[in-house]
Scaffold this active site. Structure first.
Site, short mmCIF file in Angstrom:
data_model
loop_
_atom_site.label_atom_id
_atom_site.label_comp_id
_atom_site.label_asym_id
_atom_site.label_seq_id
_atom_site.Cartn_x
_atom_site.Cartn_y
_atom_site.Cartn_z
N LEU A 56 0.98 -1.15 0.28
CA LEU A 56 0.21 0.15 0.01
C LEU A 56 0.56 1.61 0.34
CD1 LEU A 56 -3.03 -0.86 2.80
CD2 LEU A 56 -2.69 -1.37 0.27
N ASP A 57 0.14 2.67 -0.94
CA ASP A 57 1.16 3.54 -0.40
C ASP A 57 1.42 4.31 0.99
OD1 ASP A 57 1.46 3.66 -3.93
OD2 ASP A 57 -0.17 5.13 -3.80
N TRP A 58 2.69 5.01 0.89
CA TRP A 58 2.74 5.32 2.19
C TRP A 58 1.29 5.82 3.21
CZ3 TRP A 58 4.48 10.97 3.35
CH2 TRP A 58 4.19 11.12 4.06
N ARG A 157 -5.56 7.20 -7.01
CA ARG A 157 -5.62 8.82 -7.29
C ARG A 157 -5.65 9.18 -8.49
NH1 ARG A 157 -0.38 7.97 -3.05
NH2 ARG A 157 -1.18 9.69 -2.79
#
Length: 211
Positions: A56-58, A157
C-alpha cells in the site's frame, strides 16, 4: 519502533492481515532513514518470518496481507498476480461525480520528471482499470468505493484525478481545495478477499475507514 499503533486483524500459521496506519511505508525505502516500515516493525516485534506480498502507498491505510513462510508467500503472490484476490477501497473525492457508478479505463505510467507521480499515457502507459461507486454525497465531496481490477502504482489516485475528482488530502495529486479538505490522504483499503494458501478456504476481511 513498537507495534502498538499497528492493528493485527488476523493471524495464523500461514499469514498475517494488518490494518496499516497512514504515513507508514510497506517496505523499507532506498534511503537509510526510510528503514522504518510495516514489514520491519513486524520482523523486529515477534514476526521475524513476515514477508511482504503486496504494497500500500505510504499515505494509504488499511488491509494488507503478509506471508509467514515461503510456500504461503509464493501462493499469495500468485493470487495477486493472477487477480484472484479482491480488494475494495474507501475514499473521499472532491466534487460530485456524474452518475452513481462507473469505470475508468486509462493506461498509466510513471513520470520521472514529476516523480513520484504517475500519469495517463495512451501510448506508453500500462493497462489500468478501476470501478467506482458513490456511497454518500456531501456538499463539496463524496465518499466512494473504489475497486481496482489492475494494481498499478497510484492507480486509484490518478484515475479519480483523471475524471476531475482528486482524493481529499492527496499531497501529490490534489488541487489546493481538495488538499486542504483533509489532514491525510483519504484512501483506505477497506476489504480484502483471498484464498488461504494452506487450507484453500476463501477468506474475507473488512476494516472500516478511519475518516
Amino acid at each position: 519502533m513498537p507495534l502498538s499503533t499497528i492493528q493485527i486483524v488476523h493471524q495464523d500459521a500461514a499469514l498475517l492481515v494488518i490494518n496499516k496506519p497512514t504515513l507508514l511505508l510497506s517496505v523499507p525505502g532506498r534511503a537509510e532513514d526510510n528503514r522504518d516500515c510495516l514489514v520491519t516493525r513486524l520482523q523486529e516485534n515477534g514476526y521475524p518470518e513476515a514477508r511482504i506480498v503486496h504494497r500500500l502507498d505510504w499515505e494509504t491505510s488499511g488491509l494488507i496481507v503478509l506471508a509467514r513462510d515461503a510456500d504461503s508467500h509464493r501462493e499469495l503472490s500468485r493470487q495477486f498476480h493472477d487477480r484472484e484476490t479482491e480488494k475494495t477501497y474507501t475514499a473521499l473525492c472532491w466534487g460530485q461525480p456524474q452518475g452513481d457508478s462507473g469505470q475508468i479505463d486509462l493506461p498509466l505510467r510513471y513520470d520521472p520528471p514529476t516523480k513520484p507521480r504517475h500519469v495517463v499515457d495512451h501510448e506508453l502507459g500500462k493497462h489500468a482499470q478501476t470501478f467506482w461507486r458513490v456511497l454518500e454525497r456531501h456538499a463539496e465531496y463524496c465518499r466512494v468505493e473504489l475497486t481496482p481490477i489492475t494494481g498499478r502504482s497510484h492507480q486509484l489516485r490518478v484515475h479519480m484525478l483523471s475524471i476531475g475528482h482528486p482524493l481529499l488530502g492527496d499531497m501529490l495529486y490534489a488541487h489546493e481545495q481538495a488538499l486542504a479538505a483533509a489532514d491525510r490522504l483519504c484512501l483506505h483499503a477497506s476489504m480484502l478477499s483471498l484464498t488461504h494458501p494452506q487450507s484453500g478456504e476463501r477468506l474475507r476481511f473488512e476494516c472500516p475507514a478511519p475518516f
